[in-house]
Design a protein around this motif. Structure first.
Motif, PDB file in Angstrom:
ATOM      1  N   TYR A 141       0.820  -1.219   0.000  1.00  0.00           N
ATOM      2  CA  TYR A 141       0.000   0.000   0.000  1.00  0.00           C
ATOM      3  C   TYR A 141       0.851   1.266   0.000  1.00  0.00           C
ATOM      4  O   TYR A 141       0.346   2.355   0.265  1.00  0.00           O
TER       5      TYR A 141
ATOM      6  N   TYR B  18       1.878   3.697  -1.938  1.00  0.00           N
ATOM      7  CA  TYR B  18       1.590   4.205  -3.272  1.00  0.00           C
ATOM      8  C   TYR B  18       2.634   5.213  -3.749  1.00  0.00           C
ATOM      9  O   TYR B  18       2.898   5.325  -4.950  1.00  0.00           O
TER      10      TYR B  18
ATOM     11  N   ARG C  25       5.371   3.404  -5.437  1.00  0.00           N
ATOM     12  CA  ARG C  25       4.980   2.971  -6.783  1.00  0.00           C
ATOM     13  C   ARG C  25       5.207   4.100  -7.795  1.00  0.00           C
ATOM     14  O   ARG C  25       5.683   3.859  -8.920  1.00  0.00           O
TER      15      ARG C  25
ATOM     16  N   TYR D 103      -3.289  -2.763  -8.053  1.00  0.00           N
ATOM     17  CA  TYR D 103      -1.899  -3.210  -8.131  1.00  0.00           C
ATOM     18  C   TYR D 103      -1.747  -4.684  -7.766  1.00  0.00           C
ATOM     19  O   TYR D 103      -0.739  -5.303  -8.064  1.00  0.00           O
TER      20      TYR D 103
ATOM     21  N   GLU E 244      -5.759   2.248  -6.019  1.00  0.00           N
ATOM     22  CA  GLU E 244      -6.119   3.658  -5.902  1.00  0.00           C
ATOM     23  C   GLU E 244      -7.017   3.998  -7.080  1.00  0.00           C
ATOM     24  O   GLU E 244      -6.944   3.368  -8.134  1.00  0.00           O
TER      25      GLU E 244
ATOM     26  N   ARG F 131      -7.389   6.041  -1.893  1.00  0.00           N
ATOM     27  CA  ARG F 131      -6.368   5.008  -1.751  1.00  0.00           C
ATOM     28  C   ARG F 131      -6.830   4.013  -0.695  1.00  0.00           C
ATOM     29  O   ARG F 131      -7.270   4.418   0.386  1.00  0.00           O
TER      30      ARG F 131
END
Length: 726
Positions: A105, A107, A110, A161, A167, A240
């Motif tokens: 998680y 993000y 990422r 993902y 998200e 998210r």
């Protein structure tokens, strides 16, 4: 001599504020040596070095943290940042990937990985709707067509993902078309769960004159002031998700393509890794999503345009039964949820001092040999002592509290009291389970793919081969009674001993809802007196308690007088008396009342007529006046009991006689049976009415048959008697 870590931290902070970085570092180093299990001093030094641009040194300190705690995602993230700033991109990517492996998680990580791989932000692969342009092009489209509002555009773009790590971006454009529409849109709430975070990226009122006004924002509430007919609200926000637990490796959702407003366009798009397996199902329509390859992803898009406002027929079932929607789910089967939820609540229902104390309180002389009696005593304890508090189920409130906590706080929601029931049953050696429920009002078509989109929980227990379903949220409901919103609901029993699947709840051994009345009608010259003794069982007992238990004597009389007065005018209530069951949770409630109706007759020459005062008569139903129907009928909206029995003894004066007795009625259909019989014995006429409902739904294709059944009931419930002088 006595070193206080908190004081050392304060002193270090003062050094830092004074610009004495070396003193700060020395003190934090010393603190780390004295408390080697405390990584915060080393982590603080690492952050300081990074902020000062000393990336090589910051990396060394982050590595020190990782030597002690190698499974902290944030340490790998920060180390990756140091390597990135030093230009060591491969090392940066390696640590970012480790951070994601530990925390999917993350993000922000990422985003950084995509930039290092020279990839554009993932959402740039998806179109950005121009809400202003859509409004300008369509602001007159629904004007003057009788709508309160119109959804000009709704778009949900979700990047998954893997599992529950996703998200999304949401685009909303709704136009107000009336004063009621303004009232509905002036306050808009961002919908999110407790395990999610949101960010409002844009919120505006688009005025017809071209101007734009910003709303007032109070956390997730948007207040649109100066909203006028023809204006639109435009909202863009991101979500998210941060789901934890064993279900975090899955995702699921349900999206509807129909509203009570007309819908110009709605798009639902998901990006899923190519190797991620999931199922999707489209309801009430044939629609194949648009599928595209994007990098290592697959894009699935469901798009609908020009959808009319839903105009549900009266007494129709849930919108989900007949509107278009799509479900997605990567959960392999319902038994996966069965195992998952059992692991959640089983630990909460273990034996404790508190549960043992409750059993001692409920059974001071030991547990009764009669198991059913014992279950009813446990049920009575819970509904009388634990105050029900509604908490939204779904993702934000799905984990039950420990039974000991519920006992101590004396408050809980549906899953809490159900878990407590299971706990107390364990204490007396009776197996009980929780049942997850999607209530009837959500529709029979709501859950086709495995998900946790339930909104309620009950318990179940089997005694003597009979399975009881137990609702524990009311102290007015008899034990084992299934109300109309549970009958036909979608349920999933959480039971480790079976391969659980979702089923519609129609318990064969349930307590039926029965109304039995014994009525005496004494005809006189200018009035008649009616005396009624009533016994109500099952859900009707609950209804009586809900209507009368907490009211004063005067208010009770007013309530029943209003009910009688809807059919008979000029009535005067003589008495009203309830038995003791009004104040407990027994299966039945018995009460009696009597009233006098003044001038109740209609004259036809020298004869008088009156309508037989059936207490449970079914009145004419406007919704059944049409010849055709589009949607199914929820019979519970018309008649919510199983059996209605009424025996009326009509006493006619000795100098009067009935002109002609109506014919007996014995009508049977797949939806229900109706009998009405007349037997004259001297001056007394015995009238017996029986209505038994067999089905709780009537399909639109069977509308004519159902209407015939209801018309028979309505017509005969208006039966009049004609009498004259001998």
């Amino acid at each position: 001599k006595y070193r206080d870590p908190n004081l050392i931290e304060q002193l270090a902070g003062m050094y830092l504020e004074a610009g004495k970085s070396s003193d700060y570092i020395d003190l934090m180093e010393q603190s780390s040596e004295e408390n080697p299990d405390d990584l915060s001093p080393i982590y603080s030094i690492a952050n300081l070095k990074f902020d000062k641009g000393d990336y090589q040194e910051s990396a060394e300190y982050y590595q020190k943290c990782l030597k002690i705690a190698p499974f902290i995602a944030s340490y790998h993230h920060e180390l990756g940042n140091s390597y990135k700033e030093m230009g060591k991109f491969e090392f940066a990517k390696e640590n970012y990937k480790k951070a994601l492996n530990l925390n999917p998680y993350h993000y922000t990580v990422r985003e950084k990985l995509r930039r290092l791989d020279d990839k554009k932000p993932i959402f740039e692969y998806l179109p950005t709707p121009d809400l202003q342009a859509i409004y300008d092009a369509n602001k007159e489209k629904y004007t003057g067509k009788g709508h309160n509002a119109a959804v000009l555009h709704e778009e949900i773009q979700r990047v998954i993902y893997g599992g529950s790590a996703y998200e999304e971006k949401n685009y909303v454009l709704i136009q107000a078309l009336s004063a009621d529409g303004i009232d509905n849109l002036k306050e808009y709430y961002i919908s999110y769960y407790a395990n999610q975070e949101y960010k409002i990226e844009k919120a505006e009122v688009l005025k017809k004159n071209g101007s734009i006004i910003k709303p007032e924002i109070n956390e997730s509430q948007l207040i649109f002031t100066n909203l006028e007919v023809g204006d639109a609200i435009a909202v863009v926000y991101s979500i998210r998700n941060y789901s934890m637990g064993s279900l975090s490796k899955y995702f699921w959702d349900r999206q509807s393509f129909a509203y009570s407003y007309p819908l110009l366009e709605k798009n639902f798009t998901i990006l899923v890794p190519k190797d991620e397996k999931f199922n999707y199902k489209y309801h009430n329509g044939n629609y194949t999503p648009e599928i595209k390859d994007i990098e290592d992803w697959k894009s699935y898009k469901w798009s609908k345009k020009e959808i009319d406002a839903v105009k549900a027929e009266k007494y129709s079932n849930s919108y989900t039964e007949f509107t278009e929607s799509v479900e997605i789910s990567s959960i392999p089967d319902w038994n996966t949820i069965n195992k998952w939820y059992y692991s959640l609540y089983n630990s909460k229902s273990k034996s404790t001092f508190e549960t043992k104390d409750v059993i001692s309180e409920v059974f001071p002389n030991g547990t009764p040999k009669d198991t059913l009696k014992a279950l009813k005593e446990i049920y009575a304890y819970i509904v009388k002592n634990i105050r029900y508090s509604f908490i939204p189920f779904r993702q934000s409130g799905i984990i039950p509290q420990k039974s000991s906590r519920v006992i101590n706080s004396k408050i809980g929601d549906c899953k809490d009291v159900s878990t407590l029931f299971v706990s107390l049953c364990k204490e007396i050696g009776v197996k009980s389970n929780i049942v997850l429920v999607s209530t009837r009002d959500y529709g029979r078509n709501y859950l086709n793919l495995p998900s946790i989109l339930f909104n309620h929980a009950i318990a179940t227990a089997t005694v003597g081969g009979k399975k009881y379903y137990i609702e524990l949220t009311s102290d007015k409901l008899p034990f084992g009674t299934i109300g109309y919103n549970l009958m036909g609901s979608l349920t999933l029993e959480i039971n480790p001993d079976i391969k659980s699947d979702i089923v519609l709840l129609y318990p064969k051994d349930r307590n039926k809802t029965v109304v039995t009345r014994q009525t005496e009608l004494d005809l006189k010259e200018n009035d008649f007196t009616v005396s009624v003794k009533t016994m109500k069982t099952g859900y009707e007992a609950y209804n009586v308690r809900s209507s009368y238990r907490d009211e004063s004597e005067q208010e009770r009389q007013e309530i029943i007088s209003r009910a009688i007065g809807r059919d008979i005018h000029n009535i005067k209530l003589q008495n009203l008396k309830f038995d003791d069951n009004l104040n407990n949770i027994g299966d039945t409630v018995t009460y009696s009342h009597s009233y006098t109706a003044s001038d109740p007759y209609s004259s036809i020459g020298s004869m008088n007529s009156f309508t037989i005062p059936f207490s449970d008569n079914v009145k004419p139903i406007d919704a059944l006046s049409t010849d055709n129907r589009k949607y199914d009928i929820d019979v519970f909206e018309l008649i919510d009991g199983d059996i209605y029995l009424e025996n009326i003894t009509i006493k006619i004066p000795n100098d009067k006689q009935f002109v002609e007795l109506p014919k007996n009625v014995d009508y049977k259909s797949e939806f229900g049976d109706y009998q009405l019989t007349f037997t004259l014995k001297n001056q007394n006429l015995e009238v017996n009415r029986k209505l038994e409902v067999k089905k709780d739904y009537a399909a639109a294709t069977d509308y004519s048959k159902f209407r015939e059944f209801m018309n028979v009931v309505v017509k005969n419930d208006k039966t009049q008697l004609l009498f004259k002088a001998k």
